[in-house]
Design a protein around this motif. Structure first.
Motif, PDB file in Angstrom:
ATOM      1  N   CYS A   1       0.800  -1.224   0.000  1.00 28.97           N
ATOM      2  CA  CYS A   1       0.000   0.000   0.000  1.00 28.97           C
ATOM      3  C   CYS A   1       0.830   1.270   0.000  1.00 28.97           C
ATOM      4  O   CYS A   1       0.715   2.095  -0.895  1.00 28.97           O
ATOM      5  CB  CYS A   1      -0.918  -0.035   1.217  1.00 28.97           C
TER       6      CYS A   1
ATOM      7  N   THR B   1     -14.515   9.434  -0.886  1.00 30.64           N
ATOM      8  CA  THR B   1     -14.521   7.978  -0.849  1.00 30.64           C
ATOM      9  C   THR B   1     -13.680   7.432   0.305  1.00 30.64           C
ATOM     10  O   THR B   1     -14.133   6.559   1.040  1.00 30.64           O
ATOM     11  CB  THR B   1     -13.966   7.427  -2.189  1.00 30.64           C
TER      12      THR B   1
ATOM     13  N   ASP C   1      -5.507  15.216 -10.147  1.00 33.58           N
ATOM     14  CA  ASP C   1      -5.922  13.812 -10.281  1.00 33.58           C
ATOM     15  C   ASP C   1      -6.254  13.551 -11.754  1.00 33.58           C
ATOM     16  O   ASP C   1      -6.977  14.339 -12.355  1.00 33.58           O
ATOM     17  CB  ASP C   1      -7.176  13.589  -9.403  1.00 33.58           C
ATOM     18  N   PRO C   2      -5.754  12.464 -12.339  1.00 30.08           N
ATOM     19  CA  PRO C   2      -6.093  12.181 -13.734  1.00 30.08           C
ATOM     20  C   PRO C   2      -7.593  11.903 -13.923  1.00 30.08           C
ATOM     21  O   PRO C   2      -8.088  11.902 -15.054  1.00 30.08           O
ATOM     22  CB  PRO C   2      -5.303  10.912 -14.057  1.00 30.08           C
TER      23      PRO C   2
ATOM     24  N   LEU D   1      -3.912  15.759 -14.708  1.00 32.95           N
ATOM     25  CA  LEU D   1      -2.607  15.452 -15.312  1.00 32.95           C
ATOM     26  C   LEU D   1      -2.533  13.980 -15.706  1.00 32.95           C
ATOM     27  O   LEU D   1      -3.359  13.166 -15.295  1.00 32.95           O
ATOM     28  CB  LEU D   1      -1.471  15.823 -14.360  1.00 32.95           C
TER      29      LEU D   1
ATOM     30  N   GLY E   1       1.101   9.385 -12.849  1.00 37.48           N
ATOM     31  CA  GLY E   1       2.522   9.160 -12.583  1.00 37.48           C
ATOM     32  C   GLY E   1       3.412  10.329 -12.951  1.00 37.48           C
ATOM     33  O   GLY E   1       4.639  10.185 -12.974  1.00 37.48           O
TER      34      GLY E   1
ATOM     35  N   ASP F   1       3.242  13.426 -11.349  1.00 35.54           N
ATOM     36  CA  ASP F   1       3.149  14.427 -10.273  1.00 35.54           C
ATOM     37  C   ASP F   1       4.494  15.045  -9.921  1.00 35.54           C
ATOM     38  O   ASP F   1       4.572  16.227  -9.583  1.00 35.54           O
ATOM     39  CB  ASP F   1       2.544  13.781  -9.025  1.00 35.54           C
TER      40      ASP F   1
ATOM     41  N   GLY G   1      -2.802   7.370  -3.645  1.00 35.47           N
ATOM     42  CA  GLY G   1      -3.098   7.166  -5.067  1.00 35.47           C
ATOM     43  C   GLY G   1      -1.944   7.526  -5.975  1.00 35.47           C
ATOM     44  O   GLY G   1      -1.705   6.868  -6.991  1.00 35.47           O
TER      45      GLY G   1
ATOM     46  N   LEU H   1     -14.178  -1.506   0.987  1.00 35.61           N
ATOM     47  CA  LEU H   1     -12.874  -1.117   1.508  1.00 35.61           C
ATOM     48  C   LEU H   1     -11.868  -2.155   1.046  1.00 35.61           C
ATOM     49  O   LEU H   1     -11.801  -3.230   1.607  1.00 35.61           O
ATOM     50  CB  LEU H   1     -12.924  -1.051   3.032  1.00 35.61           C
TER      51      LEU H   1
END
Ligand code: MGD
Ligand code: MGD
Ligand code: SF4
Ligand code: MO
Length: 696
Positions: free
Chosen positions: A152, A190, A213-214, A229, A232, A234, A309, A589
């Motif tokens: 994670c 979320t 966030d894409p 964007l 990957g 960022d 994320g 979850l």
């Protein structure tokens, strides 16, 4: 009080203080109402400042989990083949089940060595007891292989640790006082509901909120601005923001001089990171980057919420390291509501060594990375002969599922699954052991999204014959003949050990108080880093890092493109031109809750968000059944055509149970076992695919 006190007057109600165990930053405080030994209501504790009386849609219906008709109440032995639809089960006794395990573990240890045995667990419960105490003692003493639990957050943690010294950041409760909030690779509606409440409060006071966030997530939809964007990228965006801040001299020089290291090197490094250069990489307008940097420097206090994320691609560790430099440049740490937050995890100093007892290991053992469990189970050399799965569901959650399935299907592999339900993984188990839910056991929790220590008191007796993790491993240890006194520690002794470390970070925290109130706040100061004091070697924010150099890394932040991208692998991108993201669903979850009516009723079937342009190019219309594929595998979903996913990106909200999906596969059929730059983390979102309409 506890489950022991079940002798209340008939019809009398009592309320037991609990903590939500799930892998969610909010770690809510809960009140469980119990009547006649049965839990009848679960609510958010009104006196807990962060929970503020509210639970999310999933856990407010926790009783549907505890009392689910699908719940398994007895130990089971598989008869018949392994795999979905293959097995039948026969009920056995706990004695039978535990004797079988001990017999097999002894035989495997003699023939192959104990390292042929592998525990596989993650965050089904985040509790210190049920997550990492007696289980670890048992496997350490046994000399089993060590599981690297990196599925994670380890890339981001490694990244933020280089810049800030530890996994620390701003206090989530302060977000409501921010003037500018960047929601960066995070979807709090979320996955971090109680932070979103604070963002909303800030918004009402005039704060500006920007999503990076894409995907137009539920949260991005509710921000003032959404910067979509490419996945990957960022790190490139952050480097270019720093270019603008330095180029336009929007730097807080006084703060930088006092509390940072390596400013000159950073300034040199970002010189060539013009907005145009980053714009080409990120697939956005250069003007957007310039304006973002200007807003970031001029609106105070400035808060950044990073979530995990954006660290699920190859350069995820570097990206977090780089973004974590931003607040220092503008002196954002001066304000209680300024800075960056990835996790609050290292504000805690739980006594992991006392709980887990690594000293019990008979000698050094090998490590197996949980993200590559598929390859590990299929390896010929030093084979894994037994897996004990608990607090996890690798068939659904681990990448490259076809390999995971092939591994668990091995006839010679002895698999035990301890869980509440017959999960996708349990379909491959030789033995299934029934687990308790949070209402039925003791625990102590830290949080990665606030600053409270939490206690969980059992409200009811274990349902059926289910047993808590600690009890299963206590019994197994006794049967193995492990004589160390720690294997007899009772639950409350473990709770006391968890918070018993002598460390300034735990000052004032004690089990008796915790048990009574349900929670205690850590002794963290308001704006703890206003005057430096970072846990780095220099005590300052480290733009330039000797620690990184010692790890063999660049001394300064940089940008590392995704492994599966046109930049890094044009040939692969030509065959599989779409990047697939598979971030969390609102009604589940990870794979927990995804077998329950709340989730299945709301989600109905797996969907794939695809941009209208990408859909049109493939003759795909909204509602079509589509196949998502690459060289690793494929799965079927229903197309949702629109603008939520940016061009070149498809989004499969996750995680479905394989056996509940139309073709028996979920998004992890196509994800990769490759690891991140640092932290050996998973790269779920570094994943190129192609999509086609299913015909016939
Ligand atoms: N309801 C619910 N809550 C959950 C979970 C769940 O499954 N369901 N899972 C829990 C767990 S285990 C975790 S780790 C946490 C955090 O879970 P995260 O994985 O951080 O998930 P989100 O908060 O949904 O944020 C992910 C967002 O990042 C975006 N994203 C993906 N790739 C990139 C990228 O390259 N750059 C940027 N900027 N954005 C990107 C996605 O589109 C998505 O909107 O949530 C926890 N909470
Ligand atoms: N494609 C894709 N895959 C992902 C992700 C993604 O974004 N995309 N996210 C990844 C992330 S961030 C994470 S954290 C992992 C999560 O992976 P896991 O931690 O494996 O999470 P869950 O799927 O929730 O599985 C937890 C299991 O533990 C069981 N459990 C709960 N409480 C107990 C208990 O007290 N005792 C026992 N014995 N069992 C218990 C639950 O019933 C459940 O079956 O998934 C990863 N997988
Ligand atoms: S899953 Fe998160 S938001 Fe929901 S009750 Fe648990 S801690 Fe709170
Ligand atoms: Mo996670």
């Amino acid at each position: 009080m506890g489950a022991q006190d079940l002798h209340d007057a008939q019809g009398a109600e009592r309320i037991v203080r609990a903590a939500c165990p799930h892998d969610c930053p909010d770690t809510c405080s809960m009140d469980i109402t119990v009547r006649d030994g049965r839990a009848i209501k679960v609510t958010g504790a009104a006196d807990h400042p962060f929970t503020d009386g509210v639970l999310c849609n999933k856990v407010s219906r926790y009783l549907e989990r505890t009392y689910s008709p699908q719940r398994v109440l007895h130990p089971l032995r598989r008869v018949g083949g392994k795999g979905p639809g293959q097995g039948r089960w026969e009920q056995i006794s706990w004695d039978d089940a535990l004797d079988t395990i001990v017999e097999r573990y002894r035989a495997i240890s003699v023939q192959y060595g104990a390292q042929a045995i592998l525990p596989y667990s993650y965050a089904g419960t985040m509790g210190m007891l049920q997550g990492s105490s007696m289980d670890r003692r048992f496997f350490n003493r046994l000399g089993a292989s060590n599981l690297e639990r990196t599925i994670c957050s380890s890339a981001g943690k490694a990244g933020i640790t280089i810049t800030l010294g530890a996994a620390v950041g701003m206090d989530p409760e302060r977000f409501e006082d921010a003037g500018l909030i960047l929601i960066w690779g995070s979807n709090p509606i979320t996955s971090n509901l109680h932070l979103w409440t604070r963002v909303q409060a800030a918004k009402r006071r005039g704060a500006r909120v920007i999503a990076i966030d894409p995907y137009r997530s539920l949260s991005a939809e509710h921000c003032h601005q959404h910067i979509a964007l490419r996945p990957g990228t960022d790190g490139a965006l952050a480097l270019s923001m720093m270019h603008v801040l330095i180029d336009e001299d929007r730097v807080d020089h006084e703060w930088v001089n006092q509390y940072t290291v390596g400013y000159a090197g950073l300034a040199e490094r970002v010189k060539h990171w013009t907005p145009q250069k980053a714009a080409d990489i990120c697939g956005i307008d250069a003007q957007v980057i310039t304006q973002l940097a200007r807003d970031y420097a001029s609106v105070r206090p400035a808060a950044i919420r990073l979530n995990y994320g954006m660290q699920r691609a190859y350069g995820g560790g570097m990206a977090v390291r780089t973004i974590a430099c931003l607040p220092a440049l503008i002196g954002a740490w001066r304000d209680p509501a300024g800075g960056v937050l990835l996790t609050t995890g290292d504000f805690y100093a739980m006594d992991h060594a006392a709980l887990e007892r690594p000293d019990l290991r008979p000698g050094p053992v090998r490590s197996i990375n949980m993200c590559a469990i598929g390859d590990a189970l299929l390896a010929d050399k030093q084979p894994v002969k037994a897996v004990f799965v608990y607090n996890s569901n690798p068939l659904a959650v681990a990448p490259d599922s076809s390999k995971v399935a092939a591994g668990f299907a091995r006839a010679d592999l002895f698999t035990v699954v301890h869980d509440v339900f017959i999960t996708d993984t349990a379909d491959y188990a030789d033995l299934f052991l029934p687990a308790t839910t949070q209402l039925e056991h003791w625990d102590v929790h830290k949080s990665y999204g606030h600053l409270y220590v939490m206690a969980n008191t059992p409200a009811i007796a274990p349902v059926g014959e289910s047993l808590p993790n600690v009890e299963v491993f206590r019994r197994l240890a006794a049967r193995m003949g492990f004589a160390e006194p720690c294997f007899s520690d009772d639950d409350e002794t473990l709770c006391r050990q968890a918070v018993g470390r002598t460390d300034a970070r735990m000052a004032g925290i004690d089990w008796n108080t915790l048990k009574q109130t349900g929670w205690q706040h850590l002794p963290v100061a308001v704006a703890p880093f206003a005057n430096g004091g970072f846990p780095t070697p220099s005590g300052k924010v480290e733009f330039e890092s000797k620690v990184a150099v010692a790890m063999g890394l660049d001394a300064l932040p940089d940008y590392l493109p995704p492994r599966e991208s046109a930049a890094a692998d044009p040939a692969l991108a030509a065959r599989f031109p779409l990047t697939m993201l598979s971030p969390p669903h609102r009604h589940a979850l990870n794979s927990s809750f995804a077998n329950l009516p709340l989730f299945l009723g709301a989600e109905r079937e797996p969907n794939l968000d695809i941009n209208a342009a990408d859909a049109q190019a493939r003759g795909i219309r909204d509602g079509d059944s589509i196949r998502v594929f690459n060289d690793r595998g494929s799965f079927v979903a229903r197309a949702r055509v629109g603008e939520d996913a940016r061009e070149g990106v498809v989004v499969a909200l996750s995680l479905w149970w394989r056996k509940l999906a139309p073709d028996g596969h979920n998004a992890n059929e196509v994800t990769s076992q490759a690891l991140t730059d640092i932290g050996a983390g998973a790269t779920f979102y570094d994943c190129l695919v192609q999509v086609e309409r299913v015909t016939g």
